[in-house]
Design a protein around this motif. Structure first.
Motif, short mmCIF file in Angstrom:
data_model
loop_
_atom_site.label_atom_id
_atom_site.label_comp_id
_atom_site.label_asym_id
_atom_site.label_seq_id
_atom_site.Cartn_x
_atom_site.Cartn_y
_atom_site.Cartn_z
N LYS A 1 51.08 52.42 45.17
CA LYS A 1 50.06 53.14 44.39
C LYS A 1 49.39 52.15 43.45
O LYS A 1 50.03 51.57 42.58
CB LYS A 1 50.70 54.28 43.60
N SER A 2 48.10 51.95 43.64
CA SER A 2 47.34 51.02 42.81
C SER A 2 46.91 51.70 41.51
O SER A 2 46.69 52.92 41.49
CB SER A 2 46.10 50.54 43.58
N ASP B 1 44.07 54.03 44.38
CA ASP B 1 44.23 53.74 45.81
C ASP B 1 45.70 53.82 46.21
O ASP B 1 46.60 53.54 45.41
CB ASP B 1 43.74 52.33 46.14
N ILE C 1 47.90 51.96 49.07
CA ILE C 1 47.90 50.89 50.06
C ILE C 1 49.14 51.04 50.92
O ILE C 1 50.27 51.00 50.42
CB ILE C 1 47.89 49.50 49.38
N GLN D 1 43.33 41.10 43.48
CA GLN D 1 43.04 42.52 43.68
C GLN D 1 43.97 43.36 42.82
O GLN D 1 45.15 43.01 42.59
CB GLN D 1 43.19 42.90 45.16
N TRP E 1 45.59 46.15 43.21
CA TRP E 1 46.81 46.75 43.77
C TRP E 1 47.99 45.79 43.74
O TRP E 1 49.15 46.23 43.71
CB TRP E 1 46.57 47.22 45.21
N SER E 2 47.74 44.48 43.70
CA SER E 2 48.82 43.50 43.77
C SER E 2 48.97 42.68 42.49
O SER E 2 49.78 41.75 42.46
CB SER E 2 48.58 42.56 44.96
N GLU F 1 53.16 43.53 43.31
CA GLU F 1 53.39 44.32 44.51
C GLU F 1 52.89 43.56 45.74
O GLU F 1 51.89 42.85 45.69
CB GLU F 1 52.66 45.66 44.42
N LYS G 1 44.22 50.23 53.18
CA LYS G 1 43.89 51.27 52.20
C LYS G 1 43.89 52.62 52.91
O LYS G 1 43.20 52.82 53.90
CB LYS G 1 42.53 50.99 51.58
N CYS H 1 43.90 43.01 50.89
CA CYS H 1 43.59 44.31 51.49
C CYS H 1 42.08 44.53 51.51
O CYS H 1 41.44 44.57 50.45
CB CYS H 1 44.27 45.43 50.71
N ALA I 1 40.01 47.14 49.05
CA ALA I 1 40.66 47.27 47.74
C ALA I 1 39.81 46.62 46.66
O ALA I 1 39.01 45.71 46.91
CB ALA I 1 42.05 46.66 47.78
#
Length: 411
Positions: free
Chosen positions: A67-68, A72, A74, A118, A120-121, A125, A135, A263, A266
């Motif tokens: 979970k971003s 989002d 992923i 990005q 999300w990471s 992560e 995504k 990704c 993302a």
């Protein structure tokens, strides 16, 4: 990505798939109503079946989901389960995966490639080895297009000709044989209104007058009606037939991702600030001389490839390369949109204030990166969005571009 890195975990695939199916992102009618806080009248069940059938095709069983902070989700999908391998003609790509041959370049001259970051990471992560990040698509995402056949596609344009709704500020090279393109772009967060989008990208194009255009496009865009936010996002797009088929990112079978760290689709963070620190992404698209496929690298990360089998004219080479910005106004009605391009400021403001694409290069038939020559510039309405170009030892060929859209001189 080495072949065995994907296949080493084959002994536990069945367990992982069984586990992931328990969490597979398939939406029931109840979930759909809760998400959209509405009910569908008349042919509700038929529409829901079509939507869920499509979600099953593009949302693959996953090993892990992330979970971003931007909302989002992923999904970490096993390499061999990604959408591209739904195409029978691409299944042979699973077992013959090899690293592409990178174009030869003079690093002393061009400098280092900035790394993409990005959201999300950012907190560490990542997806496990043998998986790739995708995504997740929701029912609401599909509903925004009002048409499953249009979902994931870009509205058609006649390239750089003045077309209602599409405006460009680009540098371009034509009349040659090109096997790839590279550029470094700074990343902004332009204000985008309504159903519009705003982007900064490179185009690798095979344009034969008697046939539909083939193109690969990569860059960042802000596209609220597709993503429900105003965040700049990394994207890749392909089409073999003038945008009638093909799609963004991995929203249809085609692009083969080999990278577990980046990704497509993302959001990118951090973002450039006006008169402040500039954040960039380095993009390279090239045709591998061995496999003949078109590969994508972002920063120093090789992301994946578009198999040559996807294309007609681009199966062999490109004959045009474009760099720059585009705004699309879906509600074009004669009054100009106020959607911004780039930073929202005109090109004459220069570094730290305007969008740019620098170190503009092309890949030749010997797989060498060369500075582009005979760079031309094009803009439809210079009072709305503009462009200029130049050359320096550090930046090679470059362009500054962008603008605010609607203003007293742009009606």
């Amino acid at each position: 990505m080495k072949t065995n890195s994907c296949l080493e975990i084959s002994s536990i695939i069945s367990i992982l798939v069984l586990f992931s199916l328990l969490f597979s992102p398939i939406f029931s009618s109840m979930n759909f109503r809760e998400e959209n806080e509405t009910t569908m009248a008349g042919n509700k069940s038929k529409n829901m079946k079509l939507i869920n059938d499509h979600l099953r095709k593009i949302n693959k069983p996953f090993v892990k989901s992330i979970k971003s902070p931007d909302g989002d989700i992923i999904d970490c999908v096993l390499f061999h389960l990604q959408p591209a391998f739904d195409l029978p003609e691409l299944k042979n790509k699973i077992s013959v995966m090899v690293q592409p041959e990178l174009p030869k370049e003079d690093y002393h001259k061009t400098g280092t490639n900035p790394e993409i970051k990005q959201l999300w990471s950012l907190k560490g992560e990542s997806c496990p080895n043998g998986t790739i990040p995708i995504k997740r698509t929701s029912a609401g995402d599909i509903l925004k297009t009002n048409s499953i056949p249009k979902f994931g596609k870009k509205y058609s344009r006649k390239d750089t000709q003045p077309t209602p709704g599409h405006e460009h500020s680009i540098g371009y090279v034509r009349e040659g044989e090109f096997y790839g393109a590279k550029a470094i772009l700074n990343v902004w967060k332009p204000n985008v209104t309504g159903l519009d989008f705003s982007l900064s990208q490179i185009w690798v194009v095979a344009d034969v007058p008697t046939r539909p255009v083939n193109t690969i496009e990569v860059g960042w865009h802000v596209y609220p009606s597709a993503n429900s936010d105003n965040l700049p996002r990394l994207f890749a797009l392909w089409t073999p037939d003038g945008y009638r088929s093909g799609c963004y990112n991995m929203l249809c079978p085609g692009f083969v991702q080999t990278n577990s760290k980046v990704c497509l689709g993302a959001s990118i963070k951090p973002i450039s600030t006006y008169n402040g620190k500039q954040y960039e992404i380095a993009l390279l698209v090239w045709k591998d001389p061995n496999s003949k496929d078109w590969w994508l690298r972002v920063g120093t990360e090789v992301i994946g490839f578009w198999p040559a089998e996807l294309f007609t004219d681009l199966h062999d080479r490109a004959n045009r390369i474009d760099y720059g910005g585009e705004v699309y106004s879906a509600t074009y009605s004669g009054t100009h949109t106020s959607t911004q391009m780039g930073s929202g400021h005109f090109q004459d403001e220069g570094y730290k204030k305007a969008a740019f694409a620098r170190n503009l290069e092309m890949v030749d038939q010997d797989n060498y990166l060369r500075e582009v020559s005979n760079l031309n510039i094009f803009v439809e309405k210079p009072n709305c969005y503009g462009i200029n170009n130049g050359h320096s030892d550090a930046w090679g060929n470059y362009i500054f571009f962008g603008g605010p859209g609607y203003n007293p001189n742009c009606l």
